[in-house]
Every structure is written in C-alpha cells, then in structure tokens.
Design a protein around this motif. Sequence first.
Motif, PDB file in Angstrom:
ATOM      1  N   VAL A 186       0.853  -1.200   0.000  1.00  0.00           N
ATOM      2  CA  VAL A 186       0.000   0.000   0.000  1.00  0.00           C
ATOM      3  C   VAL A 186       0.887   1.247   0.000  1.00  0.00           C
ATOM      4  O   VAL A 186       0.714   2.159  -0.813  1.00  0.00           O
ATOM      5  N   SER A 216     -10.359   5.275   3.170  1.00  0.00           N
ATOM      6  CA  SER A 216      -9.104   4.684   3.626  1.00  0.00           C
ATOM      7  C   SER A 216      -9.299   3.252   4.106  1.00  0.00           C
ATOM      8  O   SER A 216      -8.318   2.564   4.358  1.00  0.00           O
ATOM      9  N   TYR A 236      -1.767  11.650  -7.470  1.00  0.00           N
ATOM     10  CA  TYR A 236      -2.974  11.500  -6.630  1.00  0.00           C
ATOM     11  C   TYR A 236      -3.388  12.860  -6.075  1.00  0.00           C
ATOM     12  O   TYR A 236      -4.563  13.243  -6.114  1.00  0.00           O
ATOM     13  N   GLY A 296      -5.880   7.746   7.057  1.00  0.00           N
ATOM     14  CA  GLY A 296      -5.710   7.476   5.629  1.00  0.00           C
ATOM     15  C   GLY A 296      -5.943   8.752   4.850  1.00  0.00           C
ATOM     16  O   GLY A 296      -6.702   8.808   3.883  1.00  0.00           O
ATOM     17  N   GLY A 305       1.488   6.921   9.759  1.00  0.00           N
ATOM     18  CA  GLY A 305       0.946   6.011  10.773  1.00  0.00           C
ATOM     19  C   GLY A 305       0.000   5.014  10.133  1.00  0.00           C
ATOM     20  O   GLY A 305      -0.409   5.178   8.983  1.00  0.00           O
ATOM     21  N   ASP A 306      -0.337   3.978  10.910  1.00  0.00           N
ATOM     22  CA  ASP A 306      -1.166   2.876  10.428  1.00  0.00           C
ATOM     23  C   ASP A 306      -2.483   2.856  11.208  1.00  0.00           C
ATOM     24  O   ASP A 306      -2.460   2.852  12.446  1.00  0.00           O
ATOM     25  N   VAL A 307      -3.594   2.825  10.527  1.00  0.00           N
ATOM     26  CA  VAL A 307      -4.901   2.830  11.214  1.00  0.00           C
ATOM     27  C   VAL A 307      -5.090   1.590  12.086  1.00  0.00           C
ATOM     28  O   VAL A 307      -5.929   1.596  12.977  1.00  0.00           O
ATOM     29  N   GLU A 346     -10.951  18.011  -4.554  1.00  0.00           N
ATOM     30  CA  GLU A 346     -12.182  17.297  -4.926  1.00  0.00           C
ATOM     31  C   GLU A 346     -13.402  17.701  -4.107  1.00  0.00           C
ATOM     32  O   GLU A 346     -14.526  17.607  -4.582  1.00  0.00           O
ATOM     33  N   GLN A 356      -6.949  16.545   1.956  1.00  0.00           N
ATOM     34  CA  GLN A 356      -8.012  17.536   1.767  1.00  0.00           C
ATOM     35  C   GLN A 356      -9.054  17.533   2.895  1.00  0.00           C
ATOM     36  O   GLN A 356      -9.593  18.584   3.249  1.00  0.00           O
ATOM     37  N   PHE A 407      -6.935  14.771  -6.600  1.00  0.00           N
ATOM     38  CA  PHE A 407      -7.949  14.744  -5.524  1.00  0.00           C
ATOM     39  C   PHE A 407      -7.881  15.892  -4.526  1.00  0.00           C
ATOM     40  O   PHE A 407      -8.797  16.057  -3.722  1.00  0.00           O
ATOM     41  N   ASP A 450      -1.300   8.864   7.550  1.00  0.00           N
ATOM     42  CA  ASP A 450      -1.323   7.958   6.394  1.00  0.00           C
ATOM     43  C   ASP A 450      -0.134   7.011   6.462  1.00  0.00           C
ATOM     44  O   ASP A 450       0.943   7.372   6.925  1.00  0.00           O
ATOM     45  N   LEU A 451      -0.354   5.810   5.938  1.00  0.00           N
ATOM     46  CA  LEU A 451       0.684   4.780   5.873  1.00  0.00           C
ATOM     47  C   LEU A 451       1.827   5.184   4.948  1.00  0.00           C
ATOM     48  O   LEU A 451       2.968   4.778   5.142  1.00  0.00           O
ATOM     49  N   MET A 484       2.644  10.071   0.385  1.00  0.00           N
ATOM     50  CA  MET A 484       1.393  10.825   0.466  1.00  0.00           C
ATOM     51  C   MET A 484       1.494  11.896   1.545  1.00  0.00           C
ATOM     52  O   MET A 484       0.994  13.017   1.369  1.00  0.00           O
ATOM     53  N   HIS A 496      -8.501  -0.524   1.318  1.00  0.00           N
ATOM     54  CA  HIS A 496      -7.463  -1.550   1.161  1.00  0.00           C
ATOM     55  C   HIS A 496      -7.422  -2.517   2.343  1.00  0.00           C
ATOM     56  O   HIS A 496      -6.498  -3.316   2.458  1.00  0.00           O
ATOM     57  N   LEU A 497      -8.411  -2.435   3.238  1.00  0.00           N
ATOM     58  CA  LEU A 497      -8.486  -3.373   4.369  1.00  0.00           C
ATOM     59  C   LEU A 497      -9.383  -4.555   3.995  1.00  0.00           C
ATOM     60  O   LEU A 497     -10.301  -4.411   3.192  1.00  0.00           O
TER      61      LEU A 497
END
Length: 217
Positions: A12, A122, A23, A60, A102-104, A30, A65, A27, A81-82, A86, A125-126
């Motif tokens: 990821v 976010s 990206y 994530g 960081g990781d959720v 957006e 934004q 976005f 965000d991982l 990003m 991807h889980l």
Amino acid sequence: MRSDSTNDAKLVSDTYGRVAAKYADAFVDELAAKPLDRALLEWFAADVRARGNLAVADLGTGSGQVARFLHDRGLRALGIDLSPGMIAQARLRHPGVEFAVGDVLRLEARDGAFAGLTAFYSIVHLTRIELPLAFAEARRVLAPGGGLLLAWHVGDDILRPQDFLGEPCSLSWNFFSTAGVVSAVEEAGLDAEVRIERTPYATEHPSTRGYMLARRA
Ligand SMILES: C[S@@+](CC[C@H](N)C(=O)[O-])C[C@H]1O[C@@H](n2cnc3c(N)ncnc32)[C@H](O)[C@@H]1O
C-alpha cells in the motif's frame, strides 16, 4: 460470499508513494465538487466543536483535503497515512496543517486522544477481517462521545486494476456493504448512528458511496 483480498502495508505504502503527486493533483481539490461530503464534514466539525476538545485525526488522509477542511473549520486536525510519499504531498499542499505517517491498525496515540475521527476511502485496502480491528483501534483513541465519520465504496466488488494513475499496480480495492460496515463497527463497540448512501457524482468512479457516523458511547 467473496473471499478477502489482503494488501500488505508495504505494498500500500509503495503503491501510493509512486503515485503521490498525481494523486494529489487529482484529488486535493475534490471536495469543491462534493456537496454531501462538505455538508457531512461541516456537521461533523460542529459536533466536535460542541464538545470542547478540538483534536481530530483524519485516518488514511492521502493528499490531506479532509484534514485541511477540518483545520479550516477551527479544529486541531492531524492527517495520518501509511505512505510517507502521500504525507509529503499533504504537507506540501497544506502548509500549517499537521500530518504524520501512521497505520490505522496501530495508531501512535493515547487512549481517548481524539474528539473525532474521519476516514474517507481509507478502509478500501483493508479486508473484512481487518475492518473491525481498525474500528476497535479507532474506538480506543476516541474520547467518550466522539464519532468516526466514514466514507467508502458500497458493494461486494474487489477491484484489481493493473494501472493506478499511470503506474503498474497490484493492490486491490475492497468494497463493503453497508450492513457489513455496521456489523464491523458494532463488533468494535461503536454505535452506527448515521448511515447514508448516495449515487456517484459524474466526476467519480461509478460506485455507490456510503457514509457512516460511528459513535463511541
Ligand atoms: C483511496 S486513498 C484515500 C485518501 C483520502 N482519504 C481521500 O479521500 O482522497 C486511501 C489512502 O489510505 C491510506 N491507507 C491505506 N491503508 C492504510 C492504513 N492501514 N493506515 C493508514 N493509511 C492507510 C493509503 O496510503 C491512501 O493514502
């Protein structure tokens, strides 16, 4: 019933790292074309402000934004965000807003640290197995009464595009039914207080969009 499609954290992070600038170009602005997202984020920001503690995290965050929108409404927003790529883009595009890698699934935050959390696309991807684990981690870092505002692609599809913004890709995009998200949220000890579905805007990927406010009692 579909089978789960696991995405390794490094896959990821590397995939988003390769497309980070593209990206963000696609976005970062957006929300201007997403009236329901803006209305829900305004309502979420007012809900947080009414409870006094202004610390919120956007999980994530991607190009940041949503964190920026909340920062501009007076909240102390941290985008997480991982993908370091990003996070670098989010910092570049939103000076003055705080961002961290960081990781959720294992947040570096104390119990009850945040008055509110957002997670827009976010969870995509889980896997279904990871979903309640991510929500349990969200519940841990939410203060009592705090809400997690989610947005996701509704359905049962698993997309495996070979190209993502012009780069080769082996990630999967996992859609979830609203009933499945309710069940994962409740398994994690949160109340699925608000559930909304809408049809896609013309500028979006043509999937039904789901929103949920999951609250910690
Ligand atoms: C589809 S993008 C959405 C980004 C942003 N929220 C938006 O709405 O544009 C998914 C983001 O989630 C991040 N992500 C995926 N799994 C994550 C995890 N376990 N922990 C933190 N971030 C994650 C990815 O790096 C990516 O930036």
